[in-house]
Design a protein around this motif. Structure first.
Motif, short mmCIF file in Angstrom:
data_model
loop_
_atom_site.label_atom_id
_atom_site.label_comp_id
_atom_site.label_asym_id
_atom_site.label_seq_id
_atom_site.Cartn_x
_atom_site.Cartn_y
_atom_site.Cartn_z
N UNK A 169 46.71 32.49 33.14
CA UNK A 169 45.41 31.96 32.70
C UNK A 169 45.47 31.72 31.19
N UNK A 170 45.08 30.53 30.80
CA UNK A 170 45.12 30.17 29.38
C UNK A 170 44.02 29.19 29.07
N UNK A 197 53.09 24.81 32.62
CA UNK A 197 51.69 24.46 32.42
C UNK A 197 51.46 23.00 32.76
N UNK A 198 50.49 22.73 33.60
CA UNK A 198 50.13 21.37 34.00
C UNK A 198 48.68 21.10 33.63
N UNK A 199 48.33 19.85 33.39
CA UNK A 199 46.94 19.53 33.01
C UNK A 199 45.99 19.58 34.18
N UNK A 200 45.90 20.76 34.79
CA UNK A 200 44.99 20.94 35.93
C UNK A 200 43.85 21.82 35.47
N UNK A 201 42.75 21.21 35.12
CA UNK A 201 41.65 21.96 34.51
C UNK A 201 40.99 22.85 35.52
N UNK A 202 40.59 24.01 35.05
CA UNK A 202 39.85 24.96 35.86
C UNK A 202 38.40 24.93 35.42
N UNK A 203 37.52 24.90 36.35
CA UNK A 203 36.11 24.84 36.01
C UNK A 203 35.71 26.01 35.15
N UNK A 204 34.87 25.75 34.19
CA UNK A 204 34.41 26.80 33.29
C UNK A 204 33.12 27.44 33.77
N UNK A 205 32.64 27.00 34.92
CA UNK A 205 31.35 27.51 35.39
C UNK A 205 31.42 28.94 35.87
N UNK A 228 43.14 38.48 30.79
CA UNK A 228 43.08 38.03 32.17
C UNK A 228 44.43 37.62 32.75
N UNK A 229 45.30 37.08 31.93
CA UNK A 229 46.55 36.54 32.44
C UNK A 229 47.47 37.64 32.95
N UNK A 230 48.35 37.27 33.87
CA UNK A 230 49.22 38.27 34.50
C UNK A 230 50.27 38.81 33.54
N UNK A 231 50.75 37.97 32.64
CA UNK A 231 51.82 38.38 31.72
C UNK A 231 51.38 38.11 30.28
N UNK A 276 39.57 23.34 28.29
CA UNK A 276 38.97 24.51 28.90
C UNK A 276 39.99 25.47 29.48
N UNK A 277 39.49 26.35 30.34
CA UNK A 277 40.36 27.34 30.96
C UNK A 277 41.27 26.67 31.98
N UNK A 278 42.49 27.21 32.09
CA UNK A 278 43.47 26.64 33.01
C UNK A 278 44.18 27.77 33.72
N UNK A 279 44.47 27.54 34.98
CA UNK A 279 45.23 28.51 35.77
C UNK A 279 46.45 27.82 36.35
#
Length: 629
Positions: free
Chosen positions: A45-46, A551-559, A81-84, A28-31
């Protein structure tokens, strides 16, 4: 029902691909924090996928939709969405036109290997921050001893002899030939002849007077090169080169070599010009009549190595003695853990990037640069696979048995994809990042004979908003991937759009006002080669994407997706029924599983599948296995 659908359903499964199966878990989305703008907030954001395995064909297609990998983790920036915003950049190897600075890097390496590079002065330019600030243009920055041989006879009369000067000039012409071959001007797959420089007799000089100069030495090497190239072509040994090679004539070759010898002209006292296929070396009539001919070998050394700024030449080099020939080996090996490579990586990260020792661990190194989900494809002996096969590789650069650099690369059906390069800080003066890029471009050109589809060199991500990443566009003529339509756009066309804003739909270039007046492709419009403050090298050289390691495997909620956005995705992506699902060892289309979920589970899963389909594309979503466990 899922348990009844077995892997044998080859008609709908990528397992039918003899090159392996692609199995991913959607993260999913990751920040995360950004390694480019260093904003401090989680503004990068990816979308992420964890790959259990991936075929080289599927990864090639993912690259062409803006994906990259860090170990087994695949990610794609959410460009709006991503900064760069990060644009995939590539170069067709056969079209590569090296800039002067890139050619200087190659010549510097050649002088080092020949034992003629003044290492002490080259290292000073890299190490002295004051020199870097002032952009010292003295001879010791770019020119060492101009190729002077340290083992020349010590006696003045021998150094002044015409034979010694002719031998010296012959060596310089050989270096120019190798430089032109490496840059693609001449075929490099054949045995090139050695040059021969002859002194012009006094009688002939009188017939060939040009103004205030006299012709002292001449070479007919251009005629020998044309004969060698034509023999190779007639024998079919040069089929991989473009038809442009057929137009090479002695006159054209002589002009190319004379241009390559311009730097020698500045330091030797000779005027060097091409004339009807010959390379001629002229001296002033005053020098010729006095018996000097031109500067002596000792004078060459003094004029080429002399530096007006004594602060450039204060340190001593004990590791790289001048005058000794060096041996460079480039070894290609499958990606695997190598203790020697890890120690080099550790030194590089700590000295060049100031990483703390406890942050550079074997496990982090393996996750980042050794682990790979790519299913390797061995060489098969046919024209569709290069001799090394496809997959993930480490390319080692070894000088006199010492490992000095490692390039981490993926070799795929259409490209060599550069991922990372780390090098020995003691060899920073050789600009190994630029040198390795030139070698990899050359590798692609050479291997097109074995694999015609292998045509491109992928440099990772280009980030126009990050000055340190702009150097990638100096490898010309490059193309950027449009983040919306996934079409390739020449950099010169895309650049005006990116000058306006970081995120742009590159295929909209026709909408630019005065689009017809966009600058044409030319070396004058080439981006400046960027330098950082880590010893004067490119930021992590050509092969590094700073953000990959962040990038780390820290998932961002998709809700946080709005219902309107999801509705738009549903309309855009259509039905998700043909997505290939992996469940308990089975492979089945989602449409055959719909009824197995209750309404709330089905609604949530389908929202995920729509997002997944939008980032990997409809075709790949039907080929890649979307694992549910």
């Amino acid at each position: 029902m899922a348990g009844k659908v077995r892997r044998s359903d080859a008609s709908s499964s990528s397992s039918s691909n003899s090159r392996g199966e692609t199995v991913v878990v959607d993260c999913g989305r990751r920040k995360s924090s950004c390694g480019y703008c260093r904003s401090g907030a989680r503004t990068s954001i990816s979308h992420g996928l964890w790959a259990h395995s991936i075929s080289v064909d599927d990864y090639q297609d993912l690259l062409d939709r803006g994906w990259r990998r860090s170990g087994c983790f695949l990610y794609k920036p959410e460009m709006e969405r991503t900064c760069c915003p990060s644009y995939t950049i590539r170069l067709r190897a056969s079209d590569f036109v090296p800039l002067k600075e890139q050619l200087r890097v190659f010549r510097k390496m050649q002088r080092f290997l020949d034992g003629t590079l003044d290492v002490k002065k080259s290292m000073e330019v890299v190490e002295d921050p004051n020199i870097l600030k002032d952009k010292c243009s003295c001879a010791c920055h770019e020119v060492s001893s101009s190729g002077t041989k340290e083992n020349l006879p010590a006696k003045n009369e021998e150094r002044n002899s015409a034979q010694n000067i002719a031998t010296y000039l012959s060596d310089q012409v050989d270096i120019a030939i190798r430089t032109c071959a490496e840059s693609g001007d001449f075929p490099c797959s054949i045995q090139l002849p050695k040059s021969s420089i002859k002194q012009v007799s006094q009688a002939k000089r009188k017939l060939l007077i040009e103004g205030a100069e006299e012709l002292m030495y001449s070479s007919n090497i251009a005629f020998q090169l044309v004969a060698t190239i034509r023999r190779a072509e007639s024998a079919g040994n040069n089929a991989s080169h473009s038809a442009g090679d057929l137009t090479l004539s002695p006159k054209v070759i002589a002009e190319k070599l004379a241009a390559s010898l311009n730097q020698l002209s500045e330091t030797s006292g000779f005027s060097i010009r091409a004339c009807n296929g010959h390379i001629n070396f002229y001296a002033s009539r005053m020098q010729a009549s006095s018996g000097e001919g031109a500067q002596t070998i000792a004078d060459f050394k003094e004029s080429a190595a002399g530096c007006k700024r004594k602060s450039c030449c204060t340190r001593k080099s004990v590791k790289h003695p001048q005058g000794k020939r060096q041996k460079l080996e480039i070894r290609l090996k499958r990606s695997s853990f190598d203790p020697e490579e890890f120690e080099l990586y550790r030194r590089y990260q700590m000295k060049v990037h100031n990483d703390a020792p406890d942050h550079v661990t074997e496990s982090s190194y393996k996750r980042f640069l050794v682990d790979t989900p790519l299913v390797s494809v061995p060489p098969s002996g046919n024209v569709r696979v290069p001799p090394c096969g496809f997959g993930s590789f480490h390319q080692q650069y070894v000088i006199n048995g010492q490992l000095v650099a490692v390039g981490v690369i993926d070799i795929l059906p259409k490209c060599l994809s550069s991922k990372y390069l780390f090098w020995d800080p003691d060899f920073a003066f050789l600009s190994l990042g630029k040198y390795s890029a030139l070698q990899e471009i050359g590798w692609v050109k050479e291997n097109q004979l074995h694999c015609p589809s292998l045509q491109y060199y992928y440099l990772g991500y280009y980030i126009h908003s990050c000055s340190k990443m702009r150097y990638k566009a100096a490898y010309r003529p490059s193309e950027l991937l449009c983040p919306l339509r996934y079409q390739w756009v020449p950099f010169d066309i895309a650049r005006p759009l990116l000058d306006r804003k970081p995120y742009a739909v590159l295929t909209d270039y026709a909408l630019l006002e005065n689009a017809e007046s966009l600058p044409p492709h030319s070396s004058e419009n080439a981006p400046e080669m960027q330098h950082d403050d880590n010893g004067g090298e490119d930021s992590n050289d050509i092969l590094m994407d700073d953000g990959e390691e962040m990038i780390e495997p820290e998932s961002e909620s998709s809700d946080d997706e709005s219902s309107a956005e999801m509705s738009s995705q549903t309309l855009e992506d259509g039905d998700v029924g043909d997505i290939l699902i992996g469940l308990k060892g089975s492979r089945v289309r989602y449409k055959e599983l719909r009824r197995a979920f209750d309404p709330s589970e089905r609604s949530y899963l389908e929202s995920q599948l729509h997002r997944y389909k939008s980032v990997v594309g409809a075709e790949l979503s039907e080929r890649i296995v979307y694992s549910l466990g």
